[in-house]
Every structure is written in structure tokens, then in C-alpha cells.
Design a protein around this motif. Structure first.
Motif, PDB file in Angstrom:
ATOM      1  N   UNK A 192     -43.611 -87.385-122.331  1.00 40.68           N
ATOM      2  CA  UNK A 192     -43.758 -87.859-120.950  1.00 40.68           C
ATOM      3  C   UNK A 192     -42.634 -87.318-120.061  1.00 40.68           C
ATOM      4  N   UNK A 193     -41.427 -87.291-120.591  1.00 41.77           N
ATOM      5  CA  UNK A 193     -40.318 -86.732-119.808  1.00 41.77           C
ATOM      6  C   UNK A 193     -40.538 -85.238-119.548  1.00 41.77           C
ATOM      7  N   UNK A 194     -41.119 -84.539-120.522  1.00 42.54           N
ATOM      8  CA  UNK A 194     -41.404 -83.118-120.337  1.00 42.54           C
ATOM      9  C   UNK A 194     -42.437 -82.907-119.244  1.00 42.54           C
ATOM     10  N   UNK A 195     -43.479 -83.738-119.236  1.00 37.18           N
ATOM     11  CA  UNK A 195     -44.519 -83.612-118.212  1.00 37.18           C
ATOM     12  C   UNK A 195     -43.946 -83.875-116.829  1.00 37.18           C
ATOM     13  N   UNK A 196     -43.136 -84.922-116.690  1.00 33.90           N
ATOM     14  CA  UNK A 196     -42.520 -85.205-115.387  1.00 33.90           C
ATOM     15  C   UNK A 196     -41.620 -84.062-114.949  1.00 33.90           C
ATOM     16  N   UNK A 197     -40.894 -83.485-115.878  1.00 35.47           N
ATOM     17  CA  UNK A 197     -40.007 -82.368-115.557  1.00 35.47           C
ATOM     18  C   UNK A 197     -40.798 -81.170-115.049  1.00 35.47           C
ATOM     19  N   UNK A 198     -41.930 -80.882-115.697  1.00 38.67           N
ATOM     20  CA  UNK A 198     -42.730 -79.728-115.286  1.00 38.67           C
ATOM     21  C   UNK A 198     -43.389 -79.962-113.939  1.00 38.67           C
ATOM     22  N   UNK A 199     -43.811 -81.194-113.675  1.00 38.38           N
ATOM     23  CA  UNK A 199     -44.493 -81.498-112.413  1.00 38.38           C
ATOM     24  C   UNK A 199     -43.578 -81.338-111.210  1.00 38.38           C
ATOM     25  N   UNK A 200     -42.274 -81.484-111.403  1.00 41.13           N
ATOM     26  CA  UNK A 200     -41.362 -81.420-110.280  1.00 41.13           C
ATOM     27  C   UNK A 200     -40.652 -80.100-110.099  1.00 41.13           C
ATOM     28  N   UNK A 201     -41.039 -79.078-110.857  1.00 43.23           N
ATOM     29  CA  UNK A 201     -40.353 -77.793-110.781  1.00 43.23           C
ATOM     30  C   UNK A 201     -41.259 -76.729-110.167  1.00 43.23           C
ATOM     31  N   UNK A 202     -40.631 -75.849-109.356  1.00 45.86           N
ATOM     32  CA  UNK A 202     -41.390 -74.754-108.752  1.00 45.86           C
ATOM     33  C   UNK A 202     -41.754 -73.701-109.781  1.00 45.86           C
ATOM     34  N   UNK A 203     -40.920 -73.521-110.811  1.00 38.82           N
ATOM     35  CA  UNK A 203     -41.181 -72.533-111.856  1.00 38.82           C
ATOM     36  C   UNK A 203     -41.141 -73.240-113.206  1.00 38.82           C
ATOM     37  N   UNK A 204     -42.223 -73.948-113.560  1.00 33.70           N
ATOM     38  CA  UNK A 204     -42.201 -74.761-114.781  1.00 33.70           C
ATOM     39  C   UNK A 204     -42.253 -73.895-116.034  1.00 33.70           C
ATOM     40  N   UNK A 205     -41.770 -74.472-117.124  1.00 37.42           N
ATOM     41  CA  UNK A 205     -41.902 -73.807-118.416  1.00 37.42           C
ATOM     42  C   UNK A 205     -43.365 -73.715-118.815  1.00 37.42           C
ATOM     43  N   UNK A 206     -44.133 -74.738-118.516  1.00 39.91           N
ATOM     44  CA  UNK A 206     -45.556 -74.787-118.841  1.00 39.91           C
ATOM     45  C   UNK A 206     -46.328 -75.198-117.592  1.00 39.91           C
ATOM     46  N   UNK A 207     -47.276 -74.357-117.184  1.00 41.13           N
ATOM     47  CA  UNK A 207     -48.092 -74.643-116.013  1.00 41.13           C
ATOM     48  C   UNK A 207     -49.116 -75.716-116.373  1.00 41.13           C
ATOM     49  N   UNK A 208     -48.869 -76.951-115.937  1.00 43.25           N
ATOM     50  CA  UNK A 208     -49.732 -78.067-116.324  1.00 43.25           C
ATOM     51  C   UNK A 208     -51.127 -77.968-115.727  1.00 43.25           C
ATOM     52  N   UNK A 209     -51.307 -77.144-114.670  1.00 44.07           N
ATOM     53  CA  UNK A 209     -52.646 -77.000-114.109  1.00 44.07           C
ATOM     54  C   UNK A 209     -53.596 -76.355-115.107  1.00 44.07           C
ATOM     55  N   UNK A 210     -53.063 -75.609-116.076  1.00 43.80           N
ATOM     56  CA  UNK A 210     -53.912 -75.017-117.102  1.00 43.80           C
ATOM     57  C   UNK A 210     -54.519 -76.066-118.022  1.00 43.80           C
ATOM     58  N   UNK A 211     -53.917 -77.253-118.081  1.00 42.06           N
ATOM     59  CA  UNK A 211     -54.374 -78.302-118.993  1.00 42.06           C
ATOM     60  C   UNK A 211     -55.202 -79.367-118.305  1.00 42.06           C
ATOM     61  N   UNK A 212     -55.409 -79.231-116.999  1.00 39.28           N
ATOM     62  CA  UNK A 212     -56.190 -80.224-116.270  1.00 39.28           C
ATOM     63  C   UNK A 212     -57.678 -80.003-116.490  1.00 39.28           C
ATOM     64  N   UNK A 213     -58.537 -80.940-116.040  1.00 39.60           N
ATOM     65  CA  UNK A 213     -59.980 -80.766-116.235  1.00 39.60           C
ATOM     66  C   UNK A 213     -60.460 -79.400-115.765  1.00 39.60           C
ATOM     67  N   UNK A 214     -61.245 -78.751-116.613  1.00 39.49           N
ATOM     68  CA  UNK A 214     -61.687 -77.397-116.341  1.00 39.49           C
ATOM     69  C   UNK A 214     -60.711 -76.352-116.830  1.00 39.49           C
ATOM     70  N   UNK A 215     -59.571 -76.781-117.416  1.00 40.14           N
ATOM     71  CA  UNK A 215     -58.572 -75.861-117.920  1.00 40.14           C
ATOM     72  C   UNK A 215     -58.791 -75.552-119.388  1.00 40.14           C
ATOM     73  N   UNK A 216     -57.694 -75.209-120.065  1.00 37.64           N
ATOM     74  CA  UNK A 216     -57.797 -74.706-121.428  1.00 37.64           C
ATOM     75  C   UNK A 216     -57.575 -75.792-122.479  1.00 37.64           C
ATOM     76  N   UNK A 217     -57.368 -77.044-122.071  1.00 38.83           N
ATOM     77  CA  UNK A 217     -57.095 -78.109-123.034  1.00 38.83           C
ATOM     78  C   UNK A 217     -58.211 -78.258-124.083  1.00 38.83           C
ATOM     79  N   UNK A 218     -59.514 -78.274-123.717  1.00 39.63           N
ATOM     80  CA  UNK A 218     -60.541 -78.380-124.764  1.00 39.63           C
ATOM     81  C   UNK A 218     -60.499 -77.223-125.751  1.00 39.63           C
ATOM     82  N   UNK A 219     -60.260 -76.004-125.246  1.00 44.50           N
ATOM     83  CA  UNK A 219     -60.170 -74.861-126.142  1.00 44.50           C
ATOM     84  C   UNK A 219     -58.981 -74.953-127.074  1.00 44.50           C
ATOM     85  N   UNK A 220     -57.839 -75.425-126.559  1.00 40.28           N
ATOM     86  CA  UNK A 220     -56.666 -75.590-127.414  1.00 40.28           C
ATOM     87  C   UNK A 220     -56.901 -76.669-128.464  1.00 40.28           C
ATOM     88  N   UNK A 221     -57.560 -77.747-128.078  1.00 40.72           N
ATOM     89  CA  UNK A 221     -57.824 -78.825-129.044  1.00 40.72           C
ATOM     90  C   UNK A 221     -58.759 -78.353-130.153  1.00 40.72           C
TER      91      UNK A 221
END
Length: 511
Positions: free
Chosen positions: A272-301
Motif C-alpha cells: 500500500x505504501x508503494x502504491x501511494x508513493x507511485x501515485x504521487x510521483x511524476x516519474x514513478x517506478x511502476x506506471x499504475x495506469x497499466x494495472x487499471x481496468x483495461x490494462x495488463x493486470x489480467x494478463x499478468x495474473x
């Protein structure tokens, strides 16, 4: 490359010399680069890394007994030879991919080969168990740089219409390494000793390093930025390490069961701390938009479940056949049906399946075959003459599923973030591998005797059904816009006439 995250195509330049050889990517020779089959040489080079990674994963477990004898250590201590490697690898895959997106995937891949090869030599010469575990962590760093960029190099090297075929070649390399691991490892341990289990990586690594220097293409597009956020790396490492340790509690790690709940709580808190950290950064380590609905999360799972299903039987079958009095060598020969079917399907599915079947259809077909194979294993007797049939079907199905699944995921990732996407794919593989081993071991511990084997198969079948449900969900959208690209708002016309940004076809920002 710019510091604000713009995507910068790499212009042609002179061949690097001297110190630049260590900091810049060398272009391929022109007479080779322009050949229509040049991409095949690049993919074949990446297959060396895929082969070595799976060979190492399946060969090291055979050293447990001689390591315990030589270093006078118990099973819980010897297990850290594999566990330390896996923990470091899973924690470093996404940071390694993000770093490579900005500094060159070919360069970081070659550095990974160099570190992996040198650390393999150090493991083979380790004077004690503690030193061996430390060298395995260094080896994991090299493996992370290799694996985070392997999928990215394959997808950016192959023509768009041959991506699935190229990923199938890489999957076949992994399956061959997986298939040869028990046989090669057993022969090495029985003849020249456990140290050569690690030293065998050295000549293969040197050859692949030289081949990659000349045959791999340079990074065409890079994602600029100030670098990798160290605090985000620590949070991701803490979350993944705590989760994997919690899984390992049930697989004989030697910790009290209550520690599993504590570790899982720590993993959730760090996540959870990692997600909050990524949401507040202009250049995140992991682009969380890739994991949102329509993203790559189902394929990764579903990809995670695929590797869970692949590695679960590698633990289950030897235990069951050993209980029936079969030798370890014979159990290894029976198991060969699984990676052999994987390699055959990954290599030949592109030619045998109808060309009109897209990646979604192929992934669903492959996972449905996994469900059928595990259902057969659940109802048929787990004897040596019978097991090769469902194991072979399981391997064939995974060989159809895995390249199609990887293609779906990587097509949904922008080319500039291919390293990050490849790191996420391989992180899912690592977690799936650990979960497959832990789930089967925990089930056999909770349900002893012959019923434990059937219960473990049913657990694997449940994951296969979950993956199939994920495959029939919404399709991935290709080329999701990365968060690393800043939003550019068009200027409002204040009566000064049409400026350059309002002319048809004019750019609204740098590319």
C-alpha cells in the motif's frame, strides 16, 4: 533523451570506443542489421539467457544434499541458496526494467550477463554456505537485468507480425533449460561435484555475452527521467520479500506458522505504501495506469498462474513417484514430458494453429487445455506409465498459452516502457514459480498420504480455472499511454491568429 520523461528515438551514431564501450550501446554491423533474418539472430541470443535462467532454476535444487554434507548445514539453511536468489530476483525485476528503459536495454542486458556469469564462477568457488548465499544474491542482480530486458528485446527486435513467434522461441529456450536441468544437474553432481552446477554457466555466459554485443539491436526509444526512486525500490523489495517468505513458511522454511500472518501483513502494508508513493510521483517506478481496468493486470495474473501450474508438478511428481518406490532419475525422465511438450508447442504452434486465431483465442485455448490436463491428473492414477499423458498435454497447452499471453501483455505496453513491462512479466513468473512450489508443498503437508497428491492437483486445477476466467475477460488495449509522458494542454486562441500549434498536422509538444 530529456529529463522530463519525453520519448527520444535514438539517432544513428559512431561505433563507441574505449570507455564508451562500457556506457553506450554498440550498433549492429550494417551488413547484418539490414538482413531480413537479423531479428532471428537477436532472438536466438536472448534465448541463451532464457535457457540459462531456467537451467539454473531447475538444477540448483539437486545440490541441496551435497551442500548440507560439505558445509554441515541443515535443510532450512541450505534452502536459502535458492530462497535468497528468488527473493532478490523478484524484488529487482521491475526496478531493473525501469532503469533499463532509461539507460538502454541492450547495455543493461549485457551487464546482466556479465554479472550473472561472474557470480556463477564465484558460487562455484564459494568457501562456505554464507558466501554461497551472498554470491547467489549477486547472481540474482545479473539475472534481474537479463530477465527484465529479455522480453523487451524480443518484442522490439521482431517485426510486429512475428512477435508471437519470437516469444515462442524464447519460451522454447526456457523449456529446454527446464527439461535439461534435472538430467544435467544429476550428472554433474554425480561425477564432478556440486560446484560445477554453477561453473557450467560460465562458458555459456561468455559466449552469449560476445554474441549479444554484436547481434542485439540498440534501444530505439528510451524513457527519460532522473533515475530510479530508491525508496520505491525498497518498498517493492519489502513487499515482495515478505510475501514470498510468507509463502515459504508452508514449504519447510523452518519458521513458526504465526510468522506467515505477520509477513503477509507486512507485505500488504509495504504494498500500500508503494502504491501511494507511485501515485504521487511524476516519474514513478511502476506506471499504475497499466494495472487499471483495461490494462495488463489480467494478463499478468493469468501468466502468473501459468508458471504456477508449470512448476507445481515439478515438485509434486517426484514426491509421488518417490512414495511409490521409483528412483529420482526415473521420476526426472517422467517429468521430461512436461517441458518437452512446452518446447514443442511454443515452437510449432505458430505453424500448426490457424493464422486467423488471435492471441486472445490462443491464450484461452491453451489455458482450457491446462484445465483438461489437470482434470485428467485428478482422475487418473498417479503412476509412472500414466503420468506422461496428462503431463505432456499440460506442457503442450502451456506452450500455446505462454507466448500468446506474453504477446497480449507486451502489445499493451508502450515501446518506451518495454523494459518495465518485461520486468513485470518476469516478476509474475517468479512469484508464480514460488507460489507453485509453496502451494504444492503446503498441500502435501496438510493432506498426507495418497490423498495429498490428488488434493494438490485440485489446487492447481483451481488456479487454472481462475486463469481461464481471467483470459475470457476484457481484451487488453494495445499501446496504453504511459504516465511518464506529460500531458500537454493546447493553448487557447486569444485573438493572435492561428499559431503553429493550431496548424493542421503540427506537433503540440516534443516527441
Amino acid at each position: 533523451m530529456t529529463g522530463s520523461g519525453h520519448l527520444t528515438p535514438l539517432p544513428p551514431g559512431p561505433i563507441p570506443r574505449g570507455w564508451d564501450l562500457l556506457t553506450q550501446e554498440r550498433p549492429r554491423p550494417g551488413r547484418l542489421r539490414d538482413r531480413p533474418w537479423a531479428w532471428r539472430l537477436a532472438v536466438a541470443t536472448v534465448c541463451f539467457g532464457a535457457f540459462m535462467g531456467q537451467l539454473d532454476a531447475s538444477i540448483v535444487t539437486l545440490t541441496y544434499q551435497p551442500l548440507g554434507t560439505e558445509f554441515h548445514a541443515g535443510p532450512a539453511a541450505v534452502e536459502w541458496v535458492s530462497l535468497a536468489y528468488l527473493l532478490a530476483l523478484v524484488a529487482l525485476l521491475v526496478p531493473a526494467g525501469r532503469f533499463s528503459d532509461g539507460h538502454g536495454r541492450k547495455l543493461m542486458y549485457l551487464y546482466g550477463f556479465a554479472v550473472f556469469t561472474a557470480a556463477s564462477a564465484a558460487c562455484g568457488l564459494a568457501p562456505g554456505l554464507a558466501a554461497l548465499v551472498a554470491f547467489r544474491v549477486v547472481q540474482a542482480l545479473g539475472a534481474a537485468l537479463m530477465q527484465a530486458n529479455s522480453v523487451a528485446l524480443v518484442t522490439t527486435s521482431a517485426p510486429p507480425g512475428r512477435m508471437r513467434s519470437a516469444l515462442g522461441m524464447q519460451a522454447a529456450g526456457q523449456a529446454i533449460g527446464l527439461a535439461l536441468g534435472p538430467t544435467v544437474g544429476g550428472a554433474l553432481v554425480a561425477t564432478v561435484g556440486w560446484r560445477w552446477v554453477f561453473l557450467v554457466n560460465v562458458p555459456v555466459g561468455v559466449f552469449a555475452l560476445l554474441a549479444g554485443h554484436f547481434l542485439l539491436p540498440r534501444t530505439r526509444q528510451r524513457c527519460g527521467g532522473s533515475g530510479v526512486d530508491g525508496y520505491s525500490v525498497l518498498l517493492l523489495a519489502a513487499a515482495s520479500a515478505a510475501a514470498l517468505l510468507a509463502l515459504s513458511v508452508g514449504s519447510g522454511l523452518g519458521l513458526p506458522l504465526w510468522t506467515a500472518a505477520v509477513l503477509l501483513a507486512a507485505a500488504v502494508a509495504a504494498g500500500r505504501a508503494f502504491v501511494r508513493r507511485q501515485s504521487g510521483r511524476a516519474e514513478p517506478l511502476l506506471d499504475l495506469s497499466l494495472l487499471r481496468p483495461g490494462g495488463i493486470a489480467p494478463g499478468l495474473f493469468s501468466g502468473l498462474c501459468g508458471y504456477l501450474i508449470l512448476f507445481g508438478p515439478l515438485v509434486l511428481v517426484p514426491v509421488e513417484l518417490g512414495r511409490r518406490g521409483e528412483s529420482a532419475l526415473f521420476a526426472g525422465l517422467v517429468l521430461t514430458a512436461l517441458p518437452l511438450g512446452f518446447a514443442l508447442a511454443a515452437t510449432l504452434a505458430e505453424r500448426l494453429l490457424p493464422s486467423g486465431w488471435d492471441d486472445g483465442v490462443r491464450s484461452r485455448l491453451g489455458m482450457a487445455g491446462c484445465v483438461a490436463a489437470l482434470a485428467l491428473m485428478a482422475v487418473l492414477p498417479a503412476t509412472a506409465p500414466v503420468l506422461p499423458l496428462p503431463l505432456g498435454l499440460l506442457g503442450l497447452s502451456l506452450g500455446v498459452f505462454t507466448p500468446a499471453n506474453n504477446t497480449l501483455v507486451m502489445r499493451a505496453v508502450p515501446p518506451s516502457a518495454a523494459g518495465t513491462g518485461g520486468g513485470m512479466v518476469n516478476m509474475g513468473r517468479g512469484v508464480g514459480t514460488a507460489l507453485g512450489v509453496a502451494a504444492v508443498t503446503l498441500t502435501l503437508h496438510l493432506v498426507p498420504g495418497p490423498d495429498g497428491t490428488r488434493a494438490a492437483v485440485l489446487v492447481l486445477l483451481g488456479f487454472a480455472l481462475a486463469a481461464l476466467a481471467s483470459c475470457v475477460g476484457p481484451r487488453l488495449r494495445p499501446r496504453i499511454r504511459p504516465r511518464l509522458r506529460p500531458r500537454i494542454r493546447p493553448r487557447r486562441d486569444r485573438g493572435r491568429g492561428p499559431g503553429p500549434s493550431r496548424l493542421p498536422g503540427a506537433r503540440t509538444g516534443p516527441t
